[in-house]
Design an enzyme around this catalytic site. Structure first.
Site, PDB file in Angstrom:
ATOM      1  N   CYS A  73     -11.049   2.362   5.899  1.00 56.64           N
ATOM      2  CA  CYS A  73     -10.354   3.590   6.303  1.00 56.64           C
ATOM      3  C   CYS A  73     -10.638   4.747   5.361  1.00 56.64           C
ATOM      4  CB  CYS A  73      -8.856   3.339   6.386  1.00 56.64           C
ATOM      5  SG  CYS A  73      -8.151   2.615   4.900  1.00 56.64           S
ATOM      6  N   GLU A  82       0.847  -1.193   0.000  1.00 58.38           N
ATOM      7  CA  GLU A  82       0.000   0.000   0.000  1.00 58.38           C
ATOM      8  C   GLU A  82       0.880   1.239   0.000  1.00 58.38           C
ATOM      9  OE1 GLU A  82      -4.151  -1.179   1.914  1.00 58.38           O
ATOM     10  OE2 GLU A  82      -2.739  -0.487   3.430  1.00 58.38           O
TER      11      GLU A  82
END
Lengths: 681, 681
Positions: free
Chosen positions: A443, A359
């Site tokens: 998120c 990520e």
């Protein structure tokens, strides 16, 4: 908006004496907030944020986004938190809901983040309340706070994952399990809720938790020298410090920043040795220390590495601290890291982190389009960092990126309907990916809602004797400048047009600076005050400073021409070789199949010298500006094989581009930002 | 090479009476093998494989590869199996070595594959022994067989993962944990070892294990209707059936193929319900049934889906069974699946499976280059499938793909030095990936070594009255054709040149067919026998049939011109739009930075009409043919920013391409197969 002095005064007040909900129209009291900051700072940044509720969004662009977030996003997110068991996970000591997501051998599951999702939702919902009172939302926030209050351990500890499942393991795996990260997001929620409502119960809960954390971690005797594997709490502590002025919060943020990456021993190594059992000693797949920017002390870091959101949250706190402490080494590290990401690691949309694997970041110029991770959270967090850099050093280059991320890489993460999301924001698609209703790890959903719900804070900064405009788009605010209350109203249809009027209305005539950002992308900007031309060549570091005796009725006109432009990438970006991106003003454009029917958009080529036309289309969305051009098109229909020796036939065609942030809001189809270019055709 | 009748005769022989090692020069006895096949088959494929040891590799190209595999790859792989604890994992009942790789929540770890790695190594090592006796290798194989024999449970069960760690859980998770897959690879090893050495101890062990499996699974009363989540055992059982002629092996393979995908209930659902505990009920991340081609019965499958290697192994067995059973529905399914992969899902290198996520297939035309997974194993397995299709239906289109996969997607997986590997075979690189010494999951390493060590089996097929040449490259063999022993010798420097001579030397004059494959890529092939021109226009379905009375000294000349060609992809392959691939004969070419110094190769563009020159380069590797052309180059040096409005400068340049399979054998650098094309420059 509650001030720091009020927060301190309230400290001992019984919880029932909650302050009335502060909504727009109540006078802001942020002087004390900045007064605290002035007293504490060694090096006060001259321009500082204007907290968001004081900026009213009047322009169509942001008004529409804000209304959607208030009416649809915030309520639907609460529903999703319920459906996914996230709200139930707070209801301790009841048994926690069944494990929904698998655990890695080291115990990790995405469920360890769940507290943070609640914290972020409370933060977004609080910002929403600042715009519009909503008893239902308030009750939902209060219900979550009830649960958190009941869940909190007698010693202040408050992490629902550990309290519910394995209380004996608390603080044993900061590397992977996000306890401080969760605390940080809950704290941001508590700060926002207090600022908007004056209710301090949640803040009290979090301060008790922080006292426990401060007692547990630090450099003192018997303390552990830990810091979180996912940075976040640092910037949250800075918010609390700005709110309360209490030095201990600044001190702990400073401790966390200073301790990060110190070795030997590396804290995460030491901590791993303490854990028992072969399973728990399993390395986490990303347990290299670059992943969490803990490979070396932060002041020595000069390359942007690892998980993109972690990095951005860290740099945000570093910039806050650099300003607050007057720490030149920290400021220098921020600047070096900024240059690194800007010169080699950022997508043209301000997306960050090409790789799904970590990520995050890989190596210079590695910016693939179709597989771009470019997590929504990372662009949102880049906005945070850019804002802090701007207040550390008022340079338009930071505002340029703040704006780029806002209008492109961040805003693309939220659908037009406000209830669908992108976690990854690719710059090219063959039509496969679609927006999601929700994520395993949600998120990004609340990051984009809290951004939009508080977007007003990014338009302006104020100083003792001036105001700086960073973004445009139609806002109104009242500020105290040079001892006078000044009403400011910026009127424009930005980003669709760069034709901007700013009405400056001081109660009494007063001399102060009005700084206007001249975007880095603009060329041929013109400005005038009350019809009198101001040479824009005097702009310095991205801002044109108008210093004069301002009077009621003064009008600034700023015109930022927005011809469509082609952008070329450094040849090191191999995916973009022979391709061109289209941009107009702050908006990056893309081709979407629905506007270019007849096959995948990748069949299209744009001749280098084809005229790009900007066209206002009232039939699309709420009215947007598209770009069109003559093009050529590869013909799919006569190509029966997978491979052949004869090239595909090409035919004359046209192309239509829409702003990137609007893609994937109509029918599913292919998309591309970087358009193959036909040279000398 | 041991025959089926010998295998049956040996059945009861004491183990000490091992046959002497059969090495090249011993007369082959494969007539009985095919006799069995003829008796059993409803529809005998006319042409059938010539087992590999009977084909001697004389040409430089394959000789070099084979020597490397014998001298370096096979021994170094055994060392790695030791270093990684894989060999120790067989040493039961000693405690198994510590868990080296993490377990998924459902219990899965890559260590459940370890038996298969041993099986594949024994298979590769056995093939190596067929070329060259090596006592050290034989001892290592025997030692592994010792361990397997000791590990085997009294009831025949033999899976070292389960026996060593959780014997009570055997056969509880066929979906994820590969018990039959492991059995299949061990069986392939046992078959190969027997074929080469005549030693049947390992075969006996495996037959006991199979008896246990046959008793456990099936449609009879008390049996479970299971089949493996990773197909493999089916094709291994067909090998055993071809070797022994024992019907039960064919029957169980048929059962597995027929049972796959039957529902409701789906076996993997039923099985999951049987497992206890919430953790073990965790879905495996790939537990959709397309992943394992069990989403529907195999005869109803018409789209290639899921994990690429699983798919190829399944289709291989399906084609075997279609031929063996004369099953038209199975044959039709094979053909439909073949068309699907060929028309929409195969890289130009014969790589398969674009996605790392599922190690497999996605949607039509999704063939990204830089992120191509294109697992080495998948191209190796495509060779298996193509060979079976070729024997089901002698059509050059199957041999074309067999050849393409052999020279490109499969061979790229093994380094020049024989000790480094690619698991994924991307078609483009910015210079980051390098070959690995070993893998967490070392499946590809032994797949490529067993392929090369047995490559002779792919050159020819024989029938009662004919021989068919599929591949060229310099081989010699003696076959029984039309009742006569015929010496065949094919002399060429293929794939570097298409100038081929075939010496046909029957002991006595005899009439039979010699079929010569005219590759699909060739244009303008010419042929002659003893100088007399044969019109190649009479070739049918890829083969030119020469039927005549052959006499000692007859010489066939076949010339396959190999001009370099450009290939274009279907415009649906979005990554290849505006790009061109270079090919010469069966070899796909690529640009590698070491041959094109001055920056990443992606800076280069090839003008559409630039002349491609083939050049023999004796200084590269052992002598290869490169392709060169005039080109243009984007200049990196004067591009300081990441993005700018001015296009990068272009300068005249040249480009040099090498065969794709040779990339990443010199210094690290960028690479690309699909070269941006400059049109009308």
């Amino acid at each position: 908006m509650r001030s720091a002095s009020e927060a301190s005064k309230d400290k001992g007040a019984p919880r029932s004496q909650c302050h009335a909900l502060v909504v727009r129209g109540c006078a802001p009291h942020h002087e004390d907030y900045w007064a605290v900051r002035n007293n504490e700072s060694k090096q006060m940044p001259r321009y500082a944020p204007v907290p968001f509720p004081e900026v009213k969004l009047e322009g169509q662009f942001w008004h529409e986004r804000l209304d959607t977030v208030l009416a649809r996003t915030v309520p639907s997110q609460h529903r999703k938190l319920g459906e996914y068991g996230i709200l139930d996970s707070l209801k301790l000591p009841n048994p926690p809901p069944p494990l929904r997501f698998p655990r890695h051998a080291n115990g990790f599951t995405v469920q360890v983040f769940w507290d943070s999702d609640v914290g972020k939702w409370i933060e977004a919902a609080s910002y929403a309340l600042a715009h519009r009172r909503d008893i239902d939302i308030e009750n939902k926030i209060e219900a979550a706070i009830d649960d958190l209050e009941k869940a909190q351990a007698p010693d202040g500890y408050l992490n629902c994952w550990y309290l519910g499942r394995e209380p004996e393991k608390r603080w044993t795996n900061l590397r992977d399990n996000h306890e401080m990260y969760n605390a940080g997001h809950l704290l941001e929620g508590a700060v926002a809720y207090f600022q908007v409502t004056g209710r301090r119960r949640f803040l009290d809960i979090m301060e008790r938790y922080l006292d426990h954390i401060y007692a547990t971690f630090g450099t003192g005797p018997g303390q552990r020298r830990g810091y979180d594997g996912h940075e976040e709490i640092e910037l949250a502590l800075m918010k609390l410090y700005y709110l309360t002025g209490e030095r201990k919060h600044l001190d702990f943020a400073t401790y966390l920043i200073n301790e990060r990456g110190q070795q030997p021993p590396h804290y995460f190594d030491w901590e791993r040795e303490q854990r028992e059992g072969s399973e728990s000693k399993q390395p986490y797949v990303f347990a290299n220390y670059e992943y969490s920017q803990s490979h070396k002390p932060v002041r020595e870091q000069n390359k942007v590495v690892g998980h993109a959101v972690r990095a951005m949250y860290l740099y945000t706190a570093m910039a806050d601290l650099a300003a607050e402490l007057g720490d030149a080494a920290l400021k220098r590290a921020c600047e070096v890291l900024w240059d690194d990401v800007m010169k080699t690691k950022m997508y043209v949309t301000a997306g960050l982190g090409p790789s799904a694997h970590n990520e995050g970041f890989t190596h210079d110029y590695d910016l693939p389009n179709q597989t771009a991770y470019a997590e929504t959270c990372a662009s949102v967090a880049l906005i945070f960092w850019a804002q802090r850099m701007l207040h550390l050093d008022l340079d338009g280059k930071y505002a340029d990126i703040l704006e780029l991320a806002m209008f492109n890489g961040a805003l693309s993460g939220l659908s037009r309907d406000g209830e669908h999301y992108f976690y990854a924001n690719p710059l090219e698609s063959d039509g496969t990916p679609t927006r999601w209703e929700w994520h395993t790890c949600p998120c990004c959903t609340m990051n984009v809602s809290r951004l939009v719900a508080s977007v007003g804070q990014y338009f302006l900064s104020s100083a003792e004797d001036g105001v700086a405009f960073h973004l445009y788009g139609g806002i109104a605010t009242d500020l105290e400048i040079a001892g006078t209350k000044v009403s400011l109203r910026e009127v424009s249809t930005y980003p669709w047009s760069g034709d901007i009027r700013i009405h400056v209305d001081p109660e009494t005539p007063a001399a102060f600076d009005v700084k206007l950002r001249i975007p880095g992308w603009s060329n041929g900007a013109t400005a005038s005050v009350n019809g009198e031309t101001i040479p824009t060549g005097s702009a310095e570091r991205g801002y044109l400073t108008l210093r004069r005796q301002w009077q009621k009725g003064d009008v600034i006109a700023l015109d930022l021409p927005m011809p469509p432009v082609r952008l070329y990438a450094h040849p090191g970006v191999i995916m973009d070789a022979g391709r061109v991106a289209l941009k107009r003003g702050p908006l990056v454009y893309c081709l979407e199949e629905v506007d270019n029917p007849g096959g995948r958009v990748q069949r299209l080529k744009l001749p280098r010298h084809a005229l790009l036309k900007a066209e206002t289309r009232s039939d699309l969305f709420d009215g947007i500006v598209t770009l069109t051009a003559e093009a050529t098109s590869l013909e799919e229909s006569e190509f029966a094989e997978l491979y052949r020796t004869a090239p595909p036939r090409e035919a004359p065609s046209t192309l239509t581009a829409i702003p990137y942030f609007l893609w994937a809001n109509r029918e599913q189809g292919s998309m591309m930002v970087w358009v193959p270019e036909a040279v000398a055709n």
